[in-house]
Write a protein that holds these residues in place. Structure first.
Motif, mmCIF file in Angstrom:
data_model
loop_
_atom_site.group_PDB
_atom_site.id
_atom_site.type_symbol
_atom_site.label_atom_id
_atom_site.label_comp_id
_atom_site.label_asym_id
_atom_site.label_seq_id
_atom_site.Cartn_x
_atom_site.Cartn_y
_atom_site.Cartn_z
ATOM 1 N N ALA A 1 0.729 -0.974 -0.038
ATOM 2 C CA ALA A 1 0.009 -0.033 -0.045
ATOM 3 C C ALA A 1 0.775 1.268 0.027
ATOM 4 O O ALA A 1 0.375 2.110 -0.643
ATOM 5 N N VAL A 2 1.891 1.107 0.780
ATOM 6 C CA VAL A 2 2.841 2.595 1.014
ATOM 7 C C VAL A 2 3.436 2.742 -0.253
ATOM 8 O O VAL A 2 3.441 3.664 -0.987
ATOM 9 N N TYR A 3 4.006 1.303 -1.067
ATOM 10 C CA TYR A 3 4.601 1.569 -2.367
ATOM 11 C C TYR A 3 3.655 2.252 -3.403
ATOM 12 O O TYR A 3 4.032 3.199 -4.253
ATOM 13 N N LYS A 4 2.584 1.772 -3.415
ATOM 14 C CA LYS A 4 1.540 2.265 -4.207
ATOM 15 C C LYS A 4 1.205 3.681 -4.204
ATOM 16 O O LYS A 4 0.963 4.361 -5.297
ATOM 17 N N HIS A 5 0.933 4.118 -2.911
ATOM 18 C CA HIS A 5 0.886 5.587 -2.772
ATOM 19 C C HIS A 5 1.994 6.402 -3.395
ATOM 20 O O HIS A 5 1.735 7.318 -4.067
ATOM 21 N N VAL A 6 3.223 5.896 -3.063
ATOM 22 C CA VAL A 6 4.557 6.868 -3.490
ATOM 23 C C VAL A 6 4.361 6.632 -5.043
ATOM 24 O O VAL A 6 4.724 7.699 -5.541
ATOM 25 N N GLU A 7 4.244 5.774 -5.623
ATOM 26 C CA GLU A 7 4.088 5.496 -6.868
ATOM 27 C C GLU A 7 3.238 6.379 -7.749
ATOM 28 O O GLU A 7 3.468 7.261 -8.851
ATOM 29 N N LYS A 8 2.066 6.483 -6.910
ATOM 30 C CA LYS A 8 1.108 7.490 -7.796
ATOM 31 C C LYS A 8 1.312 8.841 -7.209
ATOM 32 O O LYS A 8 1.339 9.649 -8.445
ATOM 33 N N ILE A 9 2.158 9.372 -6.193
ATOM 34 C CA ILE A 9 2.532 10.611 -6.187
ATOM 35 C C ILE A 9 3.583 10.819 -7.168
ATOM 36 O O ILE A 9 3.759 12.202 -7.679
ATOM 37 N N GLN A 10 4.286 10.039 -7.412
ATOM 38 C CA GLN A 10 5.537 10.344 -8.445
ATOM 39 C C GLN A 10 4.830 10.487 -9.705
ATOM 40 O O GLN A 10 5.589 11.470 -10.479
ATOM 41 N N GLU A 11 4.051 9.618 -9.924
ATOM 42 C CA GLU A 11 3.575 9.503 -11.419
ATOM 43 C C GLU A 11 2.954 10.800 -11.774
ATOM 44 O O GLU A 11 3.049 11.717 -12.721
ATOM 45 N N LYS A 12 2.050 11.475 -10.622
ATOM 46 C CA LYS A 12 1.058 12.727 -10.903
ATOM 47 C C LYS A 12 2.105 13.736 -11.213
ATOM 48 O O LYS A 12 2.194 14.552 -11.853
ATOM 49 N N CYS A 13 3.307 13.912 -9.996
ATOM 50 C CA CYS A 13 4.324 15.003 -10.317
ATOM 51 C C CYS A 13 5.102 15.026 -11.474
ATOM 52 O O CYS A 13 5.166 15.997 -11.925
ATOM 53 N N VAL B 1 7.753 -1.528 7.703
ATOM 54 C CA VAL B 1 7.959 -1.112 6.277
ATOM 55 C C VAL B 1 9.393 -0.463 5.985
ATOM 56 O O VAL B 1 10.089 -0.766 5.049
ATOM 57 N N GLY B 2 9.680 0.458 6.988
ATOM 58 C CA GLY B 2 10.882 1.261 6.897
ATOM 59 C C GLY B 2 10.519 2.395 5.908
ATOM 60 O O GLY B 2 10.535 3.502 6.678
ATOM 61 N N GLY B 3 10.461 2.235 4.750
ATOM 62 C CA GLY B 3 10.303 3.455 4.010
ATOM 63 C C GLY B 3 10.406 3.104 2.565
ATOM 64 O O GLY B 3 10.750 2.127 1.982
ATOM 65 N N VAL B 4 9.843 4.061 1.683
ATOM 66 C CA VAL B 4 9.744 3.588 0.232
ATOM 67 C C VAL B 4 10.088 5.149 -0.444
ATOM 68 O O VAL B 4 9.408 6.119 0.028
ATOM 69 N N ARG B 5 10.780 5.089 -1.338
ATOM 70 C CA ARG B 5 11.056 6.389 -2.409
ATOM 71 C C ARG B 5 11.283 6.053 -3.714
ATOM 72 O O ARG B 5 11.761 4.736 -3.702
ATOM 73 N N ILE B 6 10.700 6.625 -4.382
ATOM 74 C CA ILE B 6 10.815 6.489 -5.926
ATOM 75 C C ILE B 6 11.507 7.745 -6.756
ATOM 76 O O ILE B 6 10.955 8.589 -6.504
#
Lengths: 532, 532
Positions: free
Chosen positions: B309-321, B495-500
């Motif tokens: 879930a965290v990955y999917k959210h970060v992915e969405k933020i990155q794609e949108k930005c 989870v630690g953290g997710v960054r893309i």
């Protein structure tokens, strides 16, 4: 042999402490050895460690490498620390930078005082504090001890954060009693303890894995960067990102440049690959050189008889020199032996012609074997120099040291029982010698004390064919060219160079080879097996 | 947009020169752009490159990295050089260190003047000479030009060998006409030309190979050092030993430390691996972050729904930005958008509770997404800042810049047509904001000019769970803890953290993603395939 620490109360202390934390780096024992060497009672040793720095005009950090004197009495490779050892009170204190809360999310943080007490073999850990009155509470403490009549001695670290020069000086006065701090520390560092030997052994084990990985994949590699990639990738995977020095992966003519670190070329038609690469383990170095055939059609087989012949000669020289090592031996004698063997090799190959001793005296062999036989290894790959036999000024002209060289030659004749190599060295011009020991690293110089147990030295003879050097200094030089058979030499230029290097521990009875990377026939077998 | 070099006679010159050496780094064109920016006629630009240095108390060389200002107008990464550009005569001269014959056998040698003319896009190459009268013939030449009425301007390099401060000064006076040299060079460097874009593209291609190598072997890896070994080994094999920054290979909780570079742990029970690693190519950076599942039993599949879930959210933020990027956009607006999306994500996950705008105003999201959205990238991974919209002093308090932030928010509302995120920012205390743009790198600050074609920026949103930071600053803070659901948060800590992160070129019409390392579903597919 005054540079070996004497048995003392502090060494008893060492064995007692060992039970407490067997795996800790023995910083306290090192500090005590240094204290013993200094021979001063009211004295504090203060060292400032390396701090974190940026590249110029950049926010990228320069690669951090702890100052080795600092590490020797702290075992700590965190940036921005200081260490003090109060000889009178036998107290070792690590001064830690305060934790910057703003940076924890980014960089994590250094040790807390509690963690430092767990990690390091110290008596006390304290945070450094900076205020307006002084540059730190460390300086306040130093001032207090000075008021108590203590001398403060240190080794200058030009990149240090705390300026200790206000509080003492790097003692190097002839009238000063005892050794300078630098010399005292060098005396200790030159003779490794069990813990240090274990680290050098571990560094060598990692290097060996890296070298083996190259051998196993050599049949499918086509370039120097691929070789470096396989080697470094293996070492990093095993847990060490640091190399003791930039790996040298030179194919063909690149093998003839001693410190070639470019590693950017395709093998093309090169037939020899020289790999000089040693991993570091917890700040301790290894230094390993292997030379192997590049042969697309028959991996693990020398492509020309020239390459094989040069390898065989260098192998023989290295084996013989290693076998000569034991306590009491003057390393320079072993080095001179290697030079004489190299001259025999070059005569045997037909590259040189003329009389052995004429060649030795006129120095032509330096065109093919231009470097010393080896050096100390420890916290530095070229480790520090122990105190010399005589307190000679290193800047003295070579001529003044000539008597030492003659004595060394005499010892050599006595030890080998042969007069073949007995040097009738009459010229005082260093450029006429095949090797100038005064320009070599310790322990190769005439002033170096004989080998003692606990020293670790490299043995790394080599024979090279460097076109630029030969053309510039030898082939057009009337004193040299008469000895060189140009036609034969031309057949060998393609070989590039061969060097074989191991790290040897001097033991009570002889030596132990700490380097486990395969060489010779075993090396060729692994290359051949890798193909299958 | 005065920081984009104007069409000028010198640019015509560029296209003519291109035919001569298409693959050469366009140093001359860069020097001419800088000259145009300076707006001075009688002026010489003089830069001293980095010199070779040793570590303190050691004979080991510090890793060499050329000063980036120097490289920009020389294309030369050899140590010990200087470069001068005479604006009046449009003459670019590279000053080379003399060749030290004694060291050729060891280190090889730098370029001869003839080789330098071949290698570099310069008008002239000269050996530096040092004599007793001055510190070099370079200084003599500078003096001569000064006598002719020229101004000498430079950027101080504290590690330089030649001391130019005797001959001019780093112009940074308000009364000085035109831009300072540093600002003029930053204006040029911020907008990349074709050659520079090709190098960033190549750096990204190498990074992608490194990342793919990790994905392919992930099923058989057990530790962070193995990940770093595979990545670095691959990059080195492809011909670049330099990384743009220390690779971050953090498993589990280590993914929550933004600049974690220790890379020494076993995976153990970690379920997420964050890799932030970008290779350098000919001094140009790439900056790439990928986050992936660690799953021994089912490689390529997220082990928990929380991590996915965290990955999917970060992915969405990155794609949108990324989709928002185009010329004229204020980067800060995109960054603020990412903060609002992160708040929505944290609300959706149930980690935060309360009203979106209250959370935004009180700054609690900074506990999970504490950094800016991105930065310029070029010769530095955090590349230089182009001239700001207003000549504001960077030291001005945040309060004085508040109007800019409000304007930016207004622009954001206008551009998105939604009032959801319209910030009713009334507090002037930065710690109450979810992001303080004044503390971010360019182009995220309120004073930054809008994006223009040729800029390359990173887009790197992230969501992290850093125990130390959350416990120290948020969970015990009355203004923050009311928004945090501790019980839900506990499920996510693991989870630690997710960054893309990708590197995005701003084009005439929009953007181009220069980063080719696989992410999302393609990334997972490669991990799964690697297993077979």
């Amino acid at each position: 042999m005054d540079f070996i620490p004497q048995a003392s109360a502090s060494r008893m202390h060492l064995s007692l402490r060992a039970k407490k934390g067997i795996d800790k780096y023995p910083a306290k024992a090192h500090a005590q050895r240094v204290g013993d060497q200094l021979g001063r009672e009211k004295c504090i040793v203060a060292l400032v460690g390396e701090k974190a720095e940026f590249f110029s005009n950049s926010d990228m950090p320069r690669p951090f490498r702890q100052d080795r004197y600092f590490y020797y009495i702290s075992g700590c490779s965190e940036p921005g620390c200081s260490v003090t050892y109060d000889v009178e009170h036998d107290k070792l204190t690590l001064w830690l930078p305060p934790i910057n809360l703003d940076r924890v999310y980014y960089d994590g943080r250094g040790s807390t005082v509690e963690q430092a007490m767990e990690l390091y073999d110290i008596d006390e850990a304290v945070y450094l504090e900076h205020d307006e009155r002084s540059n730190s509470n460390l300086c306040d403490w130093v001032n207090q001890r000075k008021a108590d009549g203590c001398e403060c001695i240190f080794i200058r670290n030009p990149l240090s954060g705390v300026d200790l020069s206000l509080y003492g000086r790097e003692v190097d006065r002839p009238e000063s009693p005892g050794l300078t701090l630098r010399k005292a520390m060098n005396a200790c560092r030159a003779v490794k303890d069990e813990h240090e030997i274990a680290l050098i052994r571990k560094a060598n084990a990692v290097s060996a894995e890296g070298h083996v990985a190259i051998l196993k994949s050599l049949h499918r590699l086509h370039s120097e960067p691929e070789v470096e990639g396989v080697y470094r990738g293996t070492c990093i995977s095993l847990g060490t990102t640091e190399q003791s020095y930039g790996p040298i992966c030179g194919a063909g003519e690149h093998a003839s440049q001693l410190h070639y670190v470019t590693n950017k070329s395709q093998f093309a038609d090169a037939e020899v690959l020289l790999i000089d690469a040693g991993a570091e383990w917890e700040c301790y170095a290894s230094d390993v050189t292997r030379t192997m055939p590049i042969n697309k059609h028959e991996p693990g087989t020398w492509k020309s008889k020239e390459a094989k012949a040069v390898y065989k000669h260098v192998e023989k020289i290295q084996e013989k020199c290693i076998a000569m090592l034991r306590p009491g031996v003057h390393f320079m004698d072993v080095m001179l032996h290697s030079v004489h063997m190299a001259i025999d090799a070059l005569l045997d190959l037909g590259i040189l012609k003329g009389k052995h001793m004429d060649i030795f005296h006129d120095g032509v062999s330096a065109g093919f074997y231009p470097h010393g036989l080896g050096h100390h290894i420890g916290l530095e790959v070229h480790d520090v120099e122990p105190p010399t036999i005589k307190a000679q000024d290193k800047e003295e002209p070579w001529k003044a040291r000539f008597a030492d060289l003659q004595q060394a030659h005499a010892r050599y004749v006595e030890s080998t029982g042969t007069s073949l190599y007995s040097a009738q060295t009459t010229s005082t011009e260093p450029r006429h010698f095949s090797i100038d020991p005064t320009k070599c690293l310790s322990p190769s110089t005439p002033a170096d004390a004989p080998l003692t147990p606990g020293m670790v030295v490299t043995i790394e003879p080599g024979i090279y064919f460097n076109a630029f050097v030969l053309e510039t200094f030898y082939l057009d030089h009337p004193e040299h060219r008469k000895y060189i058979d140009r036609k034969v030499l031309e057949r060998y230029m393609h070989v590039g160079g061969v060097r074989i290097e191991d790290d040897i521990l001097i033991t009570k009875d002889g030596y132990e080879n700490l380097t486990t990377a395969p060489k010779g026939e075993e090396m060729l077998r692994i290359i051949r097996k890798g193909k299958k």
